[in-house]
Design a protein around this motif. Structure first.
Motif, PDB file in Angstrom:
ATOM      1  N   ILE A  86       0.823  -1.204   0.000  1.00 45.95           N
ATOM      2  CA  ILE A  86       0.000   0.000   0.000  1.00 45.95           C
ATOM      3  C   ILE A  86       0.859   1.256   0.000  1.00 45.95           C
ATOM      4  CG2 ILE A  86      -1.920   1.173   1.138  1.00 45.95           C
ATOM      5  CD1 ILE A  86      -2.590  -1.669   0.235  1.00 45.95           C
ATOM      6  N   ARG A 137      -5.107   2.734   9.095  1.00 47.15           N
ATOM      7  CA  ARG A 137      -5.779   3.696   8.233  1.00 47.15           C
ATOM      8  C   ARG A 137      -7.036   3.076   7.598  1.00 47.15           C
ATOM      9  NH1 ARG A 137      -5.336   8.310   4.566  1.00 47.15           N
ATOM     10  NH2 ARG A 137      -7.537   8.311   4.024  1.00 47.15           N
ATOM     11  N   ILE A 138      -6.902   1.825   7.185  1.00 47.55           N
ATOM     12  CA  ILE A 138      -8.038   1.146   6.551  1.00 47.55           C
ATOM     13  C   ILE A 138      -9.151   0.907   7.567  1.00 47.55           C
ATOM     14  CG2 ILE A 138      -8.739  -1.075   5.560  1.00 47.55           C
ATOM     15  CD1 ILE A 138      -5.987  -1.000   4.098  1.00 47.55           C
ATOM     16  N   ASP A 194     -11.134   3.763   7.913  1.00 46.90           N
ATOM     17  CA  ASP A 194     -11.883   4.060   6.693  1.00 46.90           C
ATOM     18  C   ASP A 194     -13.073   3.113   6.562  1.00 46.90           C
ATOM     19  OD1 ASP A 194     -12.194   5.665   4.596  1.00 46.90           O
ATOM     20  OD2 ASP A 194     -10.745   4.705   3.272  1.00 46.90           O
ATOM     21  N   GLY A 199      -6.437  11.364  -0.256  1.00 42.33           N
ATOM     22  CA  GLY A 199      -6.434  10.072   0.429  1.00 42.33           C
ATOM     23  C   GLY A 199      -5.874   8.926  -0.382  1.00 42.33           C
ATOM     24  N   PRO A 210      -3.536   6.167  -1.662  1.00 46.00           N
ATOM     25  CA  PRO A 210      -4.297   5.106  -2.327  1.00 46.00           C
ATOM     26  C   PRO A 210      -5.486   4.572  -1.535  1.00 46.00           C
ATOM     27  CG  PRO A 210      -2.381   4.174  -1.291  1.00 46.00           C
ATOM     28  CD  PRO A 210      -2.370   5.618  -0.956  1.00 46.00           C
ATOM     29  N   PHE A 211      -5.855   5.217  -0.447  1.00 45.34           N
ATOM     30  CA  PHE A 211      -7.000   4.712   0.306  1.00 45.34           C
ATOM     31  C   PHE A 211      -8.322   5.162  -0.320  1.00 45.34           C
ATOM     32  CE2 PHE A 211      -3.389   4.915   3.160  1.00 45.34           C
ATOM     33  CZ  PHE A 211      -3.357   3.611   3.599  1.00 45.34           C
ATOM     34  N   GLU A 212      -8.256   6.230  -1.102  1.00 43.13           N
ATOM     35  CA  GLU A 212      -9.421   6.664  -1.878  1.00 43.13           C
ATOM     36  C   GLU A 212      -9.123   6.429  -3.352  1.00 43.13           C
ATOM     37  OE1 GLU A 212     -10.413  10.733  -0.960  1.00 43.13           O
ATOM     38  OE2 GLU A 212      -9.995  10.341   1.150  1.00 43.13           O
TER      39      GLU A 212
END
Lengths: 319, 194
Positions: free
Chosen positions: A253, A281-282, A285, B61, B63-65
Motif C-alpha cells: 500500500i 488507516r483502513i 476508513d 487520500g 491510495p486509500f481513496e
C-alpha cells in the motif's frame, strides 16, 4: 525485557470490572506492538550511531596525546554526566535521549584511553544513571559495552560473558521456555557455536546459550560481531530474527519497508499483508481487506480491529 | 496527503512494461496529483486502433481513496459520458481497494471498453442506441474513434504537409503543432483563429 516493562506499567492501574480488563488487554497489545516497533527502530539507530562513534573514537586517540585536548575531553565527559543527571526521566523518549548522550560522550572524550581518574568516574557514573533512568535493560548494557571496549584488551571478556549469560537467562524466562537446550534449538545454533569455539574456545563451552550473532538484542559491543555476521546464514532464520535489518519486502500500500512487527502481522485470513500504519488507516476508513475486500474479522486478533469493527459493521452492509 | 513515494513507484512500474500493456501513465504537472493515462482501444471492438487519453486526478487520500479518472478523449460508449468523459466503473467508486493501482484501474477501463454494461449506463442515449440498434452504435463508436482517438496516427511530417497544403506557412504550422501537442485538428483550429 520490553514485555516486562509494559506489564509492570499496567499493573499499578487497578482494574475492577471484567470489561475494563478486556479493554486494557487490547490497549496493552497495541502498546506492545508500538513498543516493539520503537525498540526495533532504536536498535537500528543505535547501531548507526555506534559506527559513527567508533570513527570519532579513532580521531580521539590521536588527540589524546595532547594534554590540552585531554582536559577538554574530560570536561566534556563531565558535562555529559550533568546532562544525564538533570534528565532522569522514566519515559521512553527520555530514555532515548539518554542513550544518545551516552553514545556521544565516549566518542567526544577519549577518557578511558588516557585513564585520568576523574573521567573514569564520570563514565562509570553515567552508565549507572542511564540504566536507572531508562526502562529497558538493553539500553544500559549498550552503554556499558562501549565503555568496556574502550579499555581495548580482552580482560573484560569474562564480564561480558557474564552479562550475556544473565541477559540470555532473562530472555529465556520471558519467553517461558523451560528447556533452552532443546534439540531443535541446539541444532539450529550449531554453526554459530562452532564459530565461537574457534574464536574463543575457553568461553564457548561454558556459555552454551550465548548471543547469536543475529540476535536482535545482542550487545553491539561484543567482540567479533562483524566477523560472525559475515558468515553465510540460513536466510529464513535471518528474516525471523532481524526483520528490521533485512526487511523481506515492502508494504504493497505505502511501499515502505515492512519491519519486524509488520512481517509477523497477518490481519486477514486471505493472507494479504500490509504494514500496521496502513492497516490502521483502513480500519478508520471502511475496514475492508485490500486483498479480498472482506471486512477485517474479529479473529484478526487485533485490539484495534475488534474495537473498530462494531462501527464498520453497522455502516457497511455485507452482501 | 497523497503518498508520492507510491505514485512514483507506480509510474516507474507502469512505464516499464509499456510495450506489453500499451498502457502508460505520465505526470501532467510537477506535483504528481494530475496525471495523464493512455490506453489503446481493445482489438476487435469499435475502439480498435484508437489511443484514449484519461485524465487522472489523485485525491489526498490516495491510495486509500480511488483516483478520479475521466476520459479526455471523446468516446462513444454506454458507460462513458459522451459529453464529459465521466466513467461509470465500480472500482473507481465503492469497489476501490488500496491494493489496486493506476495501471490496474486503467486496465479495467480498457476491459470496460470491450465489455459495455448498457444496463448500468452513464450515457443513457448511447446505452439506448447500444440496446436498440447495435449496428448504428458500432459505426458511431468507430467514427468517434477515427475522429478523436487517432490524431497521433499520422506522422508529424504528414500532418505538416497536410496543413501546408491547406495554405499555411510551414514554420507556423510546425510551431502550432508543437504548441497543441501534435493534434492536427486543434492545430488547424488555432491556425484558423489566429
Amino acid at each position: 525485557m520490553v514485555y516486562d516493562s509494559i506489564a509492570n506499567a499496567s499493573i499499578p492501574t487497578a482494574v475492577s470490572n471484567p470489561k475494563e480488563i478486556g479493554k486494557k488487554k487490547r490497549v496493552n497489545r497495541t502498546a506492545k506492538l508500538k513498543q516493539c516497533k520503537l525498540d526495533a527502530r532504536r536498535e537500528q539507530w543505535l547501531s548507526q550511531v555506534k559506527n559513527k562513534g567508533f570513527k570519532e573514537e579513532n580521531k580521539g586517540d590521536v588527540r589524546a596525546k595532547m594534554p590540552a585536548s585531554d582536559m577538554h575531553a574530560s570536561n566534556e565527559g563531565d558535562r555529559s554526566l550533568v546532562k544525564l543527571v538533570i534528565n532522569p526521566g522514566g519515559e521512553e523518549n527520555d530514555g532515548l535521549m539518554n542513550h544518545y548522550s551516552d553514545w556521544e560522550s565516549p566518542s567526544n572524550s577519549p577518557t578511558s584511553h588516557t585513564s585520568s581518574l576523574g573521567s573514569n568516574r564520570s563514565v562509570a557514573n553515567f552508565t549507572g544513571s542511564s540504566s536507572r533512568s531508562s526502562s529497558s535493560s538493553s539500553g544500559g548494557c549498550y552503554s556499558e559495552s562501549m565503555t568496556e571496549e574502550d579499555d581495548g584488551d580482552d580482560g573484560c571478556l569474562d564480564d561480558w560473558e557474564a552479562i550475556a549469560d544473565a541477559l540470555a537467562a532473562d530472555d529465556i524466562k520471558n519467553n517461558h521456555n523451560p528447556n533452552p537446550d532443546s534439540t531443535t534449538a541446539s541444532s539450529e545454533l550449531e554453526p554459530v557455536e562452532t564459530i565461537k569455539e574457534d574464536q574463543e574456545d575457553s568461553h564457548a563451552q561454558v556459555n552454551h546459550r550465548a548471543w547469536r550473532p543475529d540476535d536482535a538484542y545482542r550487545p553491539q559491543g561484543l567482540p567479533n560481531l562483524l566477523k560472525q555476521n559475515s558468515f553465510p546464514m540460513n536466510s529464513d532464520r535471518h528474516y525471523k530474527n532481524v526483520g528490521f535489518a533485512f526487511a523481506p519486502s515492502t508494504c504493497p500500500i505505502c511501499c515502505e519497508d515492512l519491519d519486524l512487527t509488520d512481517t509477523s502481522f497477518l490481519p486477514c485470513p486471505c493472507g494479504y499483508r500490509l504494514c500496521l500504519f496502513c492497516h490502521k488507516r483502513i480500519l478508520e476508513d471502511n475496514g475492508r481487506c485490500p486483498g479480498c475486500r472482506k471486512l477485517y474479522e474479529q479473529h484478526a486478533e487485533q485490539g484495534i480491529a475488534a474495537s473498530k469493527l462494531g462501527r464498520s459493521h453497522s455502516m457497511i452492509p455485507r452482501r | 496527503m497523497v503518498d508520492f513515494s507510491r505514485v512514483q513507484k507506480e509510474l516507474q512500474e507502469c512505464n516499464r512494461d509499456i510495450n506489453v500493456s500499451g498502457i502508460s501513465v505520465n505526470p501532467k504537472s510537477d506535483n504528481l496529483t494530475n496525471l495523464i493515462g493512455t490506453i489503446p482501444g481493445p482489438i476487435g471492438t469499435p475502439y480498435e486502433g484508437g489511443t484514449f487519453k484519461i485524465d487522472i486526478n489523485l485525491p489526498d487520500g490516495y491510495p486509500f481513496e480511488p483516483p478520479k479518472m475521466k476520459f479526455a478523449t471523446k468516446v462513444w460508449h454506454p458507460n462513458i459520458s459522451s459529453q464529459s468523459g465521466a466513467i461509470c466503473l465500480d472500482i473507481l467508486k465503492d469497489q476501490w481497494s488500496p491494493a489496486l493501482t493506476l495501471k490496474t484501474a486503467l486496465l479495467s477501463i480498457q476491459a470496460l471498453l470491450s465489455a459495455p454494461e448498457p444496463d448500468d449506463p452513464q450515457d443513457a442515449v448511447v446505452a439506448q442506441q447500444y440496446l436498440k440498434d447495435y449496428q448504428t452504435f458500432a459505426s458511431t463508436a468507430r467514427y468517434w474513434t477515427e475522429s478523436f482517438a487517432k490524431t497521433s496516427s499520422l506522422g508529424v511530417e504528414e500532418k505538416v504537409q497536410k496543413l501546408v497544403e491547406m495554405g499555411f506557412p510551414e514554420g507556423l504550422v510546425r510551431s502550432t503543432l508543437e504548441v497543441v501537442g501534435g493534434d492536427e485538428n486543434m492545430a488547424l483550429e488555432k491556425l484558423c483563429s489566429g
